[in-house]
Write a protein that holds these residues in place. Structure first.
Motif, PDB file in Angstrom:
ATOM      1  N   GLY A  37       0.795  -1.227   0.000  1.00  7.84           N
ATOM      2  CA  GLY A  37       0.000   0.000   0.000  1.00  7.84           C
ATOM      3  C   GLY A  37       0.820   1.267   0.000  1.00  7.84           C
ATOM      4  N   ARG A  62      -2.709  -3.018  -2.980  1.00  8.52           N
ATOM      5  CA  ARG A  62      -3.822  -3.468  -2.140  1.00  8.52           C
ATOM      6  C   ARG A  62      -3.416  -4.718  -1.378  1.00  8.52           C
ATOM      7  NH1 ARG A  62      -8.796  -1.106  -3.728  1.00  8.52           N
ATOM      8  NH2 ARG A  62      -8.602   0.167  -5.589  1.00  8.52           N
ATOM      9  N   LYS A  63      -4.155  -4.982  -0.300  1.00  5.75           N
ATOM     10  CA  LYS A  63      -3.767  -6.085   0.577  1.00  5.75           C
ATOM     11  C   LYS A  63      -3.891  -7.438  -0.106  1.00  5.75           C
ATOM     12  CE  LYS A  63      -8.383  -6.334   2.723  1.00  5.75           C
ATOM     13  NZ  LYS A  63      -9.121  -6.238   4.000  1.00  5.75           N
ATOM     14  N   GLN A 110      -2.747  -3.548 -10.602  1.00  9.00           N
ATOM     15  CA  GLN A 110      -2.488  -4.060  -9.264  1.00  9.00           C
ATOM     16  C   GLN A 110      -1.484  -5.205  -9.328  1.00  9.00           C
ATOM     17  OE1 GLN A 110      -6.393  -5.211  -8.048  1.00  9.00           O
ATOM     18  NE2 GLN A 110      -7.030  -3.142  -7.507  1.00  9.00           N
ATOM     19  N   ASP A 237      -9.025   4.408  -3.770  1.00 14.59           N
ATOM     20  CA  ASP A 237      -9.459   3.176  -3.126  1.00 14.59           C
ATOM     21  C   ASP A 237     -10.458   3.487  -2.014  1.00 14.59           C
ATOM     22  OD1 ASP A 237      -8.077   3.469  -0.489  1.00 14.59           O
ATOM     23  OD2 ASP A 237      -6.277   3.310  -1.712  1.00 14.59           O
TER      24      ASP A 237
END
Length: 336
Positions: A37, A62-63, A110, A237
């Motif tokens: 992140g 993102r996680k 991503q 996000d």
């Protein structure tokens, strides 16, 4: 919260078709220092009269993507949605040529490159990763007699005013980080700032930094960016949208509230619906609350939300009356 750093870059061709080469020196160190992140940000570069930046996430944006490198192209423009452009990201090999398997056309990814694929790869030389971003602005055909006046670039001048700190006359301290700003700009854009900065706080704010509590530095930075440019990142996000929504409500910045609330309404799922519902209830965001209740009106969605124990427990402890309202939305009419 995301931490921004600068990466070296160079424009290869400057026109309506630009190739922007980014060199991530110290690839391994960046990967070790920056968490999932967190990103490094390139300098601004112009294409066809528009300003862009590239953000590089060595451990994913993102996680769900910690094993990937993420890259995004951001258009720094108030009317970003009106710009037609094509984008391609490519990893360059030792000869400076794009690697076909790592060349993708989009504003951002991503899952651009899997880190494991780069380990020991020839594409890493002296611990340096080179990425090229090709940007092409699609020109519009002008009819004779139609105005050729370029779009307003006021937002660019105000953005430069913010980041260059020219004539800044007050400072804020947020979570240990100092931000410079201009009293007149903030007062013009926010009725809350106007009351604070042109009222009783005027003399004290000039002498020492104004401390902002209960807000993360990168949220306040995004808030300032919107105040000066009237724009948000092209990729916003849901976590940042939630924090910015609260900040916009706190300082009564109506357009930013609408943008963030719409973003959250369009990205409701079982993992975040409970948090968004509590947020909507506590701050009076009616459209977000309606969207969440509509989502939970489907029994399977409600069951999935309950299965996400953290969100459900947060809803149950924070707003028990709201939980009853949620349950009543799916009851048959004869039981209501």
């Amino acid at each position: 919260m995301a931490e921004h750093r600068t990466i070296s870059a160079a424009i290869v061709v400057e026109s309506d078709e630009v190739s922007y080469v980014l060199k991530v020196d110290g690839y391994s160190r960046a990967k070790a220092l920056l968490k999932n992140g967190e990103c490094m940000t390139s300098t601004h570069f112009g294409v066809g009269g528009h300003d862009f930046v590239v953000r590089y996430y060595p451990n994913g944006s993102r996680k769900n993507y910690p094993d990937f490198i993420s890259v995004y192209l951001f258009l720094e423009h108030v009317d970003a949605e009106d710009v037609k452009a094509k984008y391609t990201f490519s990893v360059l090999d030792l000869n400076g040529e794009p690697v076909p398997s790592y060349s993708l056309s989009s504003r951002g990814y991503q899952d651009f490159v899997k880190k494991a694929d780069l380990k020991g790869s020839a594409h890493l030389r002296d611990d340096c990763l080179t990425i090229r971003c090709d940007v092409t602005i699609m020109k519009e055909t002008h009819i004779d007699g139609q105005s050729r006046v370029p779009p307003s670039d006021l937002h660019r001048h105000l953005r430069d005013l913010l980041y260059n700190r020219d004539a800044a006359d007050l400072t804020f301290q947020v979570g240990g980080k100092i931000f410079s700003a201009h009293r007149c700009v903030l007062a013009a854009r926010s009725s809350v700032f106007k009351a604070e900065l042109l009222g009783a706080m005027q003399e004290s704010s000039a002498a020492s930094p104004i401390e902002i509590c209960d807000m993360e530095p990168d949220v306040f930075e995004s808030l300032l960016h919107f105040i000066y440019t009237d724009s948000v990142p092209a990729v916003l996000d849901v976590v940042m949208a939630s924090y910015l929504l609260v900040a916009a409500d706190r300082y009564n910045i109506g357009r930013l509230k609408l943008i963030c609330e719409e973003n959250l309404c369009n990205h409701i799922d079982s993992s975040m619906v409970a948090t968004s519902l509590v947020l909507a209830e506590q701050h009076g965001f009616h459209h977000l609350k309606e969207a969440c209740l509509k989502f939970l009106a489907t029994p399977s969605n409600l069951e999935a939300m309950v299965a996400k124990s953290d969100g459900y427990e947060h809803l149950k402890s924070s707003c028990p009356s709201l939980l009853k309202e949620v349950i009543s939305t799916i009851l048959p009419a004869e039981l209501k």
